[in-house]
Design a protein around this motif. Structure first.
Motif, PDB file in Angstrom:
ATOM      1  N   GLY A   1      11.590  -3.814   9.687  1.00 13.92           N
ATOM      2  CA  GLY A   1      10.238  -3.832  10.235  1.00 13.92           C
ATOM      3  C   GLY A   1       9.255  -3.047   9.408  1.00 13.92           C
ATOM      4  O   GLY A   1       8.093  -2.892   9.791  1.00 13.92           O
ATOM      5  N   VAL A   2       9.697  -2.548   8.248  1.00 17.45           N
ATOM      6  CA  VAL A   2       8.841  -1.782   7.339  1.00 17.45           C
ATOM      7  C   VAL A   2       8.806  -2.503   5.996  1.00 17.45           C
ATOM      8  O   VAL A   2       9.851  -2.747   5.381  1.00 17.45           O
ATOM      9  CB  VAL A   2       9.352  -0.344   7.157  1.00 17.45           C
ATOM     10  CG1 VAL A   2       8.512   0.411   6.132  1.00 17.45           C
ATOM     11  CG2 VAL A   2       9.345   0.401   8.490  1.00 17.45           C
ATOM     12  N   LYS A   3       7.607  -2.867   5.547  1.00 16.38           N
ATOM     13  CA  LYS A   3       7.412  -3.511   4.257  1.00 16.38           C
ATOM     14  C   LYS A   3       6.802  -2.511   3.280  1.00 16.38           C
ATOM     15  O   LYS A   3       5.930  -1.719   3.656  1.00 16.38           O
ATOM     16  CB  LYS A   3       6.489  -4.729   4.384  1.00 16.38           C
ATOM     17  CG  LYS A   3       6.935  -5.741   5.445  1.00 16.38           C
ATOM     18  CD  LYS A   3       8.296  -6.349   5.132  1.00 16.38           C
ATOM     19  CE  LYS A   3       8.689  -7.358   6.207  1.00 16.38           C
ATOM     20  NZ  LYS A   3      10.039  -7.923   5.956  1.00 16.38           N
TER      21      LYS A   3
ATOM     22  N   GLY B   1       6.693  -0.369  18.541  1.00 19.14           N
ATOM     23  CA  GLY B   1       6.875  -1.804  18.376  1.00 19.14           C
ATOM     24  C   GLY B   1       6.056  -2.420  17.265  1.00 19.14           C
ATOM     25  O   GLY B   1       5.991  -3.649  17.151  1.00 19.14           O
ATOM     26  N   ARG B   2       5.446  -1.597  16.414  1.00 19.23           N
ATOM     27  CA  ARG B   2       4.643  -2.112  15.318  1.00 19.23           C
ATOM     28  C   ARG B   2       5.516  -2.469  14.112  1.00 19.23           C
ATOM     29  O   ARG B   2       6.547  -1.834  13.873  1.00 19.23           O
ATOM     30  CB  ARG B   2       3.619  -1.067  14.864  1.00 19.23           C
ATOM     31  CG  ARG B   2       2.640  -0.618  15.946  1.00 19.23           C
ATOM     32  CD  ARG B   2       1.534  -1.621  16.125  1.00 19.23           C
ATOM     33  NE  ARG B   2       0.386  -1.045  16.814  1.00 19.23           N
ATOM     34  CZ  ARG B   2      -0.726  -1.696  17.071  1.00 19.23           C
ATOM     35  NH1 ARG B   2      -0.846  -2.961  16.690  1.00 19.23           N
ATOM     36  NH2 ARG B   2      -1.722  -1.125  17.708  1.00 19.23           N
ATOM     37  N   THR B   3       5.079  -3.469  13.345  1.00 20.79           N
ATOM     38  CA  THR B   3       5.623  -3.656  12.008  1.00 20.79           C
ATOM     39  C   THR B   3       4.673  -2.950  11.054  1.00 20.79           C
ATOM     40  O   THR B   3       3.449  -2.960  11.251  1.00 20.79           O
ATOM     41  CB  THR B   3       5.743  -5.144  11.651  1.00 20.79           C
ATOM     42  OG1 THR B   3       4.474  -5.782  11.850  1.00 20.79           O
ATOM     43  CG2 THR B   3       6.808  -5.812  12.508  1.00 20.79           C
ATOM     44  N   VAL B   4       5.216  -2.315  10.022  1.00 20.47           N
ATOM     45  CA  VAL B   4       4.431  -1.362   9.238  1.00 20.47           C
ATOM     46  C   VAL B   4       4.470  -1.716   7.750  1.00 20.47           C
ATOM     47  O   VAL B   4       5.552  -1.888   7.173  1.00 20.47           O
ATOM     48  CB  VAL B   4       4.961   0.076   9.432  1.00 20.47           C
ATOM     49  CG1 VAL B   4       4.068   1.076   8.700  1.00 20.47           C
ATOM     50  CG2 VAL B   4       5.046   0.427  10.914  1.00 20.47           C
ATOM     51  N   PHE B   5       3.291  -1.812   7.156  1.00 26.83           N
ATOM     52  CA  PHE B   5       3.158  -1.983   5.711  1.00 26.83           C
ATOM     53  C   PHE B   5       2.813  -0.629   5.109  1.00 26.83           C
ATOM     54  O   PHE B   5       1.813  -0.015   5.472  1.00 26.83           O
ATOM     55  CB  PHE B   5       2.057  -2.998   5.399  1.00 26.83           C
ATOM     56  CG  PHE B   5       1.733  -3.135   3.933  1.00 26.83           C
ATOM     57  CD1 PHE B   5       2.729  -3.434   3.007  1.00 26.83           C
ATOM     58  CD2 PHE B   5       0.426  -2.999   3.479  1.00 26.83           C
ATOM     59  CE1 PHE B   5       2.430  -3.567   1.658  1.00 26.83           C
ATOM     60  CE2 PHE B   5       0.111  -3.141   2.141  1.00 26.83           C
ATOM     61  CZ  PHE B   5       1.117  -3.429   1.222  1.00 26.83           C
ATOM     62  N   VAL B   6       3.662  -0.158   4.181  1.00 29.49           N
ATOM     63  CA  VAL B   6       3.466   1.127   3.509  1.00 29.49           C
ATOM     64  C   VAL B   6       3.141   0.843   2.047  1.00 29.49           C
ATOM     65  O   VAL B   6       3.886   0.110   1.379  1.00 29.49           O
ATOM     66  CB  VAL B   6       4.734   2.007   3.607  1.00 29.49           C
ATOM     67  CG1 VAL B   6       4.498   3.361   2.943  1.00 29.49           C
ATOM     68  CG2 VAL B   6       5.142   2.189   5.062  1.00 29.49           C
ATOM     69  N   HIS B   7       2.050   1.412   1.555  1.00 27.01           N
ATOM     70  CA  HIS B   7       1.674   1.103   0.173  1.00 27.01           C
ATOM     71  C   HIS B   7       0.971   2.281  -0.485  1.00 27.01           C
ATOM     72  O   HIS B   7       0.415   3.172   0.178  1.00 27.01           O
ATOM     73  CB  HIS B   7       0.717  -0.103   0.150  1.00 27.01           C
ATOM     74  CG  HIS B   7      -0.694   0.280   0.483  1.00 27.01           C
ATOM     75  ND1 HIS B   7      -1.640   0.534  -0.481  1.00 27.01           N
ATOM     76  CD2 HIS B   7      -1.314   0.485   1.680  1.00 27.01           C
ATOM     77  CE1 HIS B   7      -2.784   0.862   0.093  1.00 27.01           C
ATOM     78  NE2 HIS B   7      -2.617   0.841   1.407  1.00 27.01           N
ATOM     79  N   CYS B   8       0.983   2.262  -1.823  1.00 22.58           N
ATOM     80  CA  CYS B   8       0.112   3.102  -2.631  1.00 22.58           C
ATOM     81  C   CYS B   8      -0.543   2.172  -3.646  1.00 22.58           C
ATOM     82  O   CYS B   8      -0.773   1.002  -3.338  1.00 22.58           O
ATOM     83  CB  CYS B   8       0.871   4.260  -3.268  1.00 22.58           C
ATOM     84  SG  CYS B   8       2.227   3.762  -4.353  1.00 22.58           S
ATOM     85  N   VAL B   9      -0.839   2.635  -4.849  1.00 24.33           N
ATOM     86  CA  VAL B   9      -1.478   1.760  -5.820  1.00 24.33           C
ATOM     87  C   VAL B   9      -0.474   0.781  -6.427  1.00 24.33           C
ATOM     88  O   VAL B   9      -0.658  -0.430  -6.400  1.00 24.33           O
ATOM     89  CB  VAL B   9      -2.165   2.583  -6.932  1.00 24.33           C
ATOM     90  CG1 VAL B   9      -2.787   1.650  -7.979  1.00 24.33           C
ATOM     91  CG2 VAL B   9      -3.237   3.486  -6.350  1.00 24.33           C
ATOM     92  N   ALA B  10       0.641   1.317  -6.978  1.00 26.59           N
ATOM     93  CA  ALA B  10       1.575   0.469  -7.726  1.00 26.59           C
ATOM     94  C   ALA B  10       3.012   0.559  -7.245  1.00 26.59           C
ATOM     95  O   ALA B  10       3.894  -0.044  -7.847  1.00 26.59           O
ATOM     96  CB  ALA B  10       1.507   0.824  -9.208  1.00 26.59           C
ATOM     97  N   ALA B  11       3.280   1.307  -6.179  1.00 22.02           N
ATOM     98  CA  ALA B  11       4.634   1.435  -5.610  1.00 22.02           C
ATOM     99  C   ALA B  11       5.638   1.965  -6.615  1.00 22.02           C
ATOM    100  O   ALA B  11       6.809   1.578  -6.605  1.00 22.02           O
ATOM    101  CB  ALA B  11       5.102   0.098  -5.037  1.00 22.02           C
TER     102      ALA B  11
END
Length: 485
Positions: free
Chosen positions: A356-358, A424-434
């Protein structure tokens, strides 16, 4: 502006708003026992929504929307505009303080400029009722401190001018001068000092204020439980800040100095009575000392209120005020346009320990998640369609000075991901370039889930092979304690 003072300036209005929203549910109630942990549940006597700030920050926003243009807050033009904004806000506000409401009512029936009329009414009120001055000017003064960071005399003059609109009594003016100077000093130097502004008030008043500040230093804030009076509100806020110990850095115990921000705010709420105001006053100064990077992401993602502002909008107002209205890039630009952002890859992968985490980059394709955790700067319009957006003030650097609260930030980011997932959320985790921040926070989250450090790091290398699997941020992420340890 240096990076750390930039962080501290960003923390002023956001810190105030978080304190305000934290105190809302307990307003006009009794002092609270230490085991009770204040929560942003909303409600209170005026029925605010969870995370909604009250009149304290709403009036600060009215000031900030003028100050963010670079205006001189002592000018008649700026004071007219602030007064007009105050009246427009009050027309639909859920709560307006009694003294402020009386000033506004009389101002509306007077002719001439709103700023001049409001100051005249306020002066008449002060003359008729000397010494009976509420905390309504002090509660909104934090952003005034950002308007002239390089000039303490100009800051003091602005604090007096804006306070005079509604609380034109010596005590009201002096309390705002002292608090504004403390915030200005904290933003520019990192120092916490309230007595430093004594020379900015009349000499005949300095001994009395010195005594009042001494009375409140390192004292339980519940001592000042009746805190509607401006002096008692200042004392309660100062007591909460100075009475709360700063945690020692201890990774094994999960304690870091930056936790002082949240601990002191909770103690401000525990003072009771005008809880939202005392915590708002304290939050402005705490944000100036510790910076936006010390504000828990779970608080900042919830806070919202008048003007349609959420955390991002409050930070933008604060930084535009500090920059005297000259900002054109972040945080006001709609999108990030620097080369690093434009040329970022578009990776999008699933967290190896939670589907559930992208994990991705600033340019990742449609992630399909209903919550976003940003670990880098983003534009004003980025992720505007996502209801739940948490921003973590994490710098991609191996210089410890660039991330003074690194252990706090990594653990905080991991915890906010877990809180979102638990909801119950799906979560997108990001920075600039991962390449560093995203995989490091993904490791911290895996550690929170109980995954051993070596396994967490190797699993992240497998799904993000371009990551820089080295460096301070990566190494510290492996030290995040599993939940329940």
């Amino acid at each position: 502006m240096a990076r750390q003072s930039h962080d501290r300036a960003a923390g002023v209005l956001l810190g105030q708003a978080c304190g305000d929203a934290l105190g809302v549910p307990y307003e006009f109630g009794p002092a609270l026992p230490e085991p009770l942990v204040p929560q942003m549940t909303g409600g209170g006597p005026f029925g605010f929504d969870p995370g909604e700030y009250s009149d304290d920050t709403s009036m600060a926003v009215c000031i900030a929307e003028v100050a963010a243009t670079g205006a001189d807050l002592t000018s008649d033009e700026a004071l007219d505009e602030i007064a007009e904004r105050f009246l427009a806000w009050a027309a639909t506000a859920k709560d307006v303080g009694s003294q402020t409401r009386a000033i506004f009512a009389e101002t509306r029936v007077r002719g001439g400029s709103r700023g001049r009329a409001m100051r005249d009414v306020s002066a008449e009120h002060a003359f008729a009722l000397p010494g009976r001055v509420g905390n309504g000017a002090l509660m909104r003064t934090s952003v005034v401190a950002l308007s002239r960071l390089d000039d303490r005399d100009a800051t003091a003059a602005a604090a007096r001018a804006v306070a005079s609109l509604t609380h034109n009594d010596p005590l009201g003016l002096e309390s705002c001068v002292l608090w504004s100077e403390a915030i200005r000093l904290a933003v520019t130097t990192g120092r916490l000092e309230l007595l430093a502004g004594l020379d900015l008030i009349p000499e005949t008043r300095r001994d009395q204020w010195h005594e009042w500040i001494d009375e409140a230093t390192d004292v339980d804030p519940r001592t000042f439980a009746r805190n509607g009076f401006t002096v008692y509100a200042l004392q309660a806020a100062w007591a909460a800040i100075t009475w709360t110990p700063t945690p020692k850095p201890d990774p094994a115990a999960g304690t870091v100095p930056a936790q002082h921000f949240a601990l002191a705010l909770m103690n401000a709420v525990r003072a009771g009575d005008d809880t939202d105001t005392v915590a708002a006053i304290a939050g402005g100064l705490l944000g100036a000392v510790w910076g936006a990077s010390a504000i828990p992401a779970d608080w900042s993602r919830r806070v919202h209120g008048y003007g349609g502002h959420r955390a991002r909008g409050l930070v933008a107002l604060a930084l535009r005020t500090a920059d005297r209205g000259t900002s054109t890039g972040w945080p006001v630009a709609p999108h990030m346009t620097s080369r690093d952002y434009v040329e970022a890859p578009d990776d999008l992968v699933t967290h190896p320990h939670d589907d559930g985490v992208k994990l991705g980059t600033y340019r990742s394709p449609a992630h399909g998640c209903d919550a976003v955790v940003s670990l880098c700067r983003v534009g004003a319009d980025d992720f505007a369609d996502v209801d739940d957006h948490a921003a973590v003030w994490l710098v991609d650097s191996d210089d410890p000075d660039d991330n003074p609260h690194l252990d706090f930030l990594l653990a905080d980011a991991a915890h906010v991901i877990k809180d979102l997932r638990d909801a119950g959320r799906t979560v997108f985790v990001h920075c600039v370039a991962a390449q560093q921040r995203t995989p490091s926070v993904a490791v911290a989250y895996a550690r929170l889930l109980g995954v051993p450090a070596d396994q967490a790091q190797s699993d992240l290398r497998a799904v993000l092979p371009r990551l820089r699997g080295r460096g301070l941020v990566w190494d510290r992420a492996a030290l995040v304690r599993p939940a329940g340890d």
